[in-house]
Design a protein around this motif. Structure first.
Motif, PDB file in Angstrom:
ATOM      1  N   ASP A 151      14.914 -12.315  -2.895  1.00  0.00           N
ATOM      2  CA  ASP A 151      15.064 -13.140  -1.698  1.00  0.00           C
ATOM      3  C   ASP A 151      13.815 -13.173  -0.834  1.00  0.00           C
ATOM      4  N   HIS A 152      13.043 -12.109  -0.843  1.00  0.00           N
ATOM      5  CA  HIS A 152      11.878 -12.026   0.037  1.00  0.00           C
ATOM      6  C   HIS A 152      10.970 -10.914  -0.481  1.00  0.00           C
ATOM      7  N   GLU A 153       9.715 -10.914  -0.034  1.00  0.00           N
ATOM      8  CA  GLU A 153       8.831  -9.829  -0.443  1.00  0.00           C
ATOM      9  C   GLU A 153       8.016  -9.311   0.726  1.00  0.00           C
ATOM     10  N   TYR A 154       7.661  -8.039   0.652  1.00  0.00           N
ATOM     11  CA  TYR A 154       6.762  -7.388   1.602  1.00  0.00           C
ATOM     12  C   TYR A 154       5.636  -6.710   0.829  1.00  0.00           C
ATOM     13  N   THR A 155       4.562  -6.382   1.539  1.00  0.00           N
ATOM     14  CA  THR A 155       3.479  -5.596   0.945  1.00  0.00           C
ATOM     15  C   THR A 155       3.350  -4.295   1.716  1.00  0.00           C
ATOM     16  N   LEU A 156       3.354  -3.189   1.005  1.00  0.00           N
ATOM     17  CA  LEU A 156       3.199  -1.860   1.599  1.00  0.00           C
ATOM     18  C   LEU A 156       1.834  -1.324   1.204  1.00  0.00           C
ATOM     19  N   LEU A 204       3.323  -3.121   0.829  1.00  0.00           N
ATOM     20  CA  LEU A 204       3.076  -1.777   1.337  1.00  0.00           C
ATOM     21  C   LEU A 204       1.727  -1.327   0.813  1.00  0.00           C
ATOM     22  N   VAL A 205       0.804  -1.019   1.725  1.00  0.00           N
ATOM     23  CA  VAL A 205      -0.535  -0.603   1.330  1.00  0.00           C
ATOM     24  C   VAL A 205      -0.808   0.777   1.903  1.00  0.00           C
ATOM     25  N   THR A 206      -1.283   1.696   1.075  1.00  0.00           N
ATOM     26  CA  THR A 206      -1.574   3.049   1.517  1.00  0.00           C
ATOM     27  C   THR A 206      -3.015   3.408   1.181  1.00  0.00           C
ATOM     28  N   SER A 207      -3.562   4.350   1.925  1.00  0.00           N
ATOM     29  CA  SER A 207      -4.892   4.861   1.621  1.00  0.00           C
ATOM     30  C   SER A 207      -5.158   6.106   2.443  1.00  0.00           C
ATOM     31  N   ASP A 208      -6.011   6.956   1.905  1.00  0.00           N
ATOM     32  CA  ASP A 208      -6.477   8.075   2.708  1.00  0.00           C
ATOM     33  C   ASP A 208      -7.476   7.573   3.746  1.00  0.00           C
ATOM     34  N   TRP A 209      -7.737   8.405   4.756  1.00  0.00           N
ATOM     35  CA  TRP A 209      -8.573   7.983   5.870  1.00  0.00           C
ATOM     36  C   TRP A 209      -9.483   9.128   6.273  1.00  0.00           C
ATOM     37  N   TYR A 210     -10.776   8.836   6.366  1.00  0.00           N
ATOM     38  CA  TYR A 210     -11.768   9.828   6.753  1.00  0.00           C
ATOM     39  C   TYR A 210     -12.287   9.524   8.149  1.00  0.00           C
ATOM     40  N   HIS A 211     -12.449  10.559   8.952  1.00  0.00           N
ATOM     41  CA  HIS A 211     -12.964  10.382  10.309  1.00  0.00           C
ATOM     42  C   HIS A 211     -14.485  10.265  10.321  1.00  0.00           C
ATOM     43  N   GLY A 237      -4.708   9.295   7.432  1.00  0.00           N
ATOM     44  CA  GLY A 237      -4.516   8.112   6.619  1.00  0.00           C
ATOM     45  C   GLY A 237      -3.695   7.062   7.321  1.00  0.00           C
ATOM     46  N   ILE A 238      -3.512   5.947   6.638  1.00  0.00           N
ATOM     47  CA  ILE A 238      -2.870   4.794   7.227  1.00  0.00           C
ATOM     48  C   ILE A 238      -1.825   4.256   6.255  1.00  0.00           C
ATOM     49  N   ILE A 239      -0.687   3.830   6.795  1.00  0.00           N
ATOM     50  CA  ILE A 239       0.319   3.110   6.027  1.00  0.00           C
ATOM     51  C   ILE A 239       0.569   1.790   6.743  1.00  0.00           C
ATOM     52  N   LEU A 240       0.422   0.692   6.025  1.00  0.00           N
ATOM     53  CA  LEU A 240       0.543  -0.638   6.623  1.00  0.00           C
ATOM     54  C   LEU A 240       1.578  -1.477   5.877  1.00  0.00           C
ATOM     55  N   TRP A 241       2.345  -2.243   6.636  1.00  0.00           N
ATOM     56  CA  TRP A 241       3.270  -3.221   6.070  1.00  0.00           C
ATOM     57  C   TRP A 241       2.741  -4.624   6.348  1.00  0.00           C
ATOM     58  N   MET A 242       2.937  -5.517   5.395  1.00  0.00           N
ATOM     59  CA  MET A 242       2.629  -6.926   5.589  1.00  0.00           C
ATOM     60  C   MET A 242       3.859  -7.763   5.254  1.00  0.00           C
ATOM     61  N   ASN A 243       4.141  -8.728   6.116  1.00  0.00           N
ATOM     62  CA  ASN A 243       5.182  -9.722   5.875  1.00  0.00           C
ATOM     63  C   ASN A 243       4.477 -11.064   5.809  1.00  0.00           C
ATOM     64  N   GLY A 244       4.368 -11.629   4.605  1.00  0.00           N
ATOM     65  CA  GLY A 244       3.539 -12.823   4.436  1.00  0.00           C
ATOM     66  C   GLY A 244       2.083 -12.459   4.643  1.00  0.00           C
ATOM     67  N   THR A 245       1.417 -13.148   5.575  1.00  0.00           N
ATOM     68  CA  THR A 245       0.006 -12.872   5.843  1.00  0.00           C
ATOM     69  C   THR A 245      -0.192 -11.988   7.074  1.00  0.00           C
ATOM     70  N   GLN A 246       0.903 -11.549   7.694  1.00  0.00           N
ATOM     71  CA  GLN A 246       0.817 -10.807   8.945  1.00  0.00           C
ATOM     72  C   GLN A 246       1.114  -9.323   8.734  1.00  0.00           C
ATOM     73  N   TYR A 247       0.313  -8.478   9.386  1.00  0.00           N
ATOM     74  CA  TYR A 247       0.656  -7.068   9.473  1.00  0.00           C
ATOM     75  C   TYR A 247       1.772  -6.917  10.500  1.00  0.00           C
ATOM     76  N   VAL A 248       2.781  -6.146  10.173  1.00  0.00           N
ATOM     77  CA  VAL A 248       3.949  -6.009  11.037  1.00  0.00           C
ATOM     78  C   VAL A 248       4.255  -4.537  11.264  1.00  0.00           C
ATOM     79  N   ASP A 249       4.946  -4.253  12.363  1.00  0.00           N
ATOM     80  CA  ASP A 249       5.296  -2.867  12.677  1.00  0.00           C
ATOM     81  C   ASP A 249       6.759  -2.558  12.422  1.00  0.00           C
ATOM     82  N   THR A 250       7.551  -3.563  12.009  1.00  0.00           N
ATOM     83  CA  THR A 250       8.933  -3.313  11.615  1.00  0.00           C
ATOM     84  C   THR A 250       9.261  -4.126  10.379  1.00  0.00           C
ATOM     85  N   VAL A 263       3.477  -2.483  -3.640  1.00  0.00           N
ATOM     86  CA  VAL A 263       2.893  -1.245  -3.133  1.00  0.00           C
ATOM     87  C   VAL A 263       1.473  -1.119  -3.681  1.00  0.00           C
ATOM     88  N   ILE A 264       0.503  -0.968  -2.773  1.00  0.00           N
ATOM     89  CA  ILE A 264      -0.903  -0.862  -3.162  1.00  0.00           C
ATOM     90  C   ILE A 264      -1.470   0.431  -2.588  1.00  0.00           C
TER      91      ILE A 264
END
Length: 343
Positions: A151-156, A204-211, A237-250, A263-264
């Protein structure tokens, strides 16, 4: 070949061509100061079009993808489309020093190639370690017809972990709401643990994060103060969600609907385990290749890997379900103080 068969072949070819498009992106690669995506430490990052995190690039199979990349950095750069084959066009592969010279500061280079694969990919700098400094984003290529229905897709997007707690001596666990989106300047405060509420295209996109910027990290890694060659542990590190072309917080899942989650893992080092409480996941794609469905309760994803899973929302709105993202620290030689290990 008969005239009828020839006419049919011409019609089929015309139909294919008519659905193909030239998809253009203008990408200006530059710096942004004082970005603090994990809420622990502000630093300079590499941006695309003045924004971080970078935008998603999206097209359809048989399209021609055109990316005009302007280098506004003070050092050479390049762009690599991770997972694409570039048969006979390896000069657009983006590996600086291998298949092309780096794009000089102030100059523009155009990557133009037909899309003959579909699936979940990502783009990043292939010059030294610039993608660890922020030059990395999702690249999604849609087929003419999806193999699986949803029905729908998200990107992490997994850029690492935030709000980490120690589960045991080998793993940390994050309970995700998902985490809040950085503001326009890339800042985000640490969040408490939340539940993932279930509603619909998600990534859904994940990655480690260096200061510390990559060049400084590598000075330590290859320097005299690191005689055993210990790999640099990410600070956060950072975990980001995308709905379509937009980064979203829910992210909301509606009852009885089926969702595709791409999931990337955009890490340089870290590996993650992904799980949704009370739900199974049907793995349908691995690294851009459709696969026979494999039902799992959780899965591990290594650096640069991509999976797509289908999740069926339950026929109930009486509770929310936590999502767990676990990082494997078995190869980490030390624990940075910015990782919150308290229970």
């Amino acid at each position: 070949m008969t005239q009828i068969a020839l006419f049919s072949a011409i019609l089929a070819l015309a139909s294919t061509v008519s659905h193909a498009a030239v998809v253009k992106y203008d990408l200006d690669i530059g710096y942004l100061q004082n970005v603090n995506p994990d809420g622990h430490f502000p630093r300079r990052v590499i941006t695309v079009n003045g924004k971080w995190p970078p935008p998603k690039i999206e097209a359809n199979v048989n399209d021609t993808l055109v990316m005009n990349v302007k280098n506004s950095l003070d050092v050479p750069t390049s762009l690599h489309s991770h997972g694409l084959f570039f048969n006979t066009t390896n000069y657009f592969d983006g590996a600086a020093g291998v298949t092309q010279c780096g794009i000089p500061p102030g100059e523009t280079f155009t990557y133009e190639f037909p899309l003959q694969q579909h699936g979940t990919y990502w783009y990043h700098s292939h010059t030294r370690g610039q993608y660890l400094d922020g030059f990395r984003g999702p690249l999604i290529i849609h087929p003419a017809k999806e193999v699986h229905e949803y029905d729908h897709e998200y990107t992490l997007i997994l850029h690492g972990l935030q709000d980490i707690r120690l589960d045991d001596v080998r793993q940390w666990r994050l309970r995700l709401s998902p985490s809040a989106l950085p503001n326009a300047a890339g800042h985000r405060a640490p969040l408490p643990h939340h539940n993932l509420s279930f509603s619909t295209r998600t990534h859904l996109v994940t990655s480690d994060w260096y200061h510390t910027e990559y060049e400084e990290v590598m000075k330590f890694y290859g320097g005299l103060k690191n005689p055993i060659g210990a790999e640099p542990t990410p600070d956060s590190g950072i975990i980001l969600w995308m709905n379509g072309t937009q980064y979203v917080d829910t992210v909301t899942f509606e009852t009885n609907k089926t969702y595709r989650i791409r999931v990337i893992n955009m890490s340089g080092f870290a590996m993650f385990r992904v799980e949704i409480a009370g739900h199974t996941m049907d793995v349908i794609e691995a690294d851009g290749v459709d696969m026979q469905t494999k039902t799992v309760e959780a899965f591990w994803i290594g650096a640069a890997q991509r999976y797509s899973v289908l999740v069926k929302a339950k026929n109930s709105t009486t509770e929310n379900f936590p999502m767990y993202v676990t990082i494997d620290n078995s190869m980490f030689p030390y624990m940075p103080p910015t990782l919150n290990l308290s229970t």
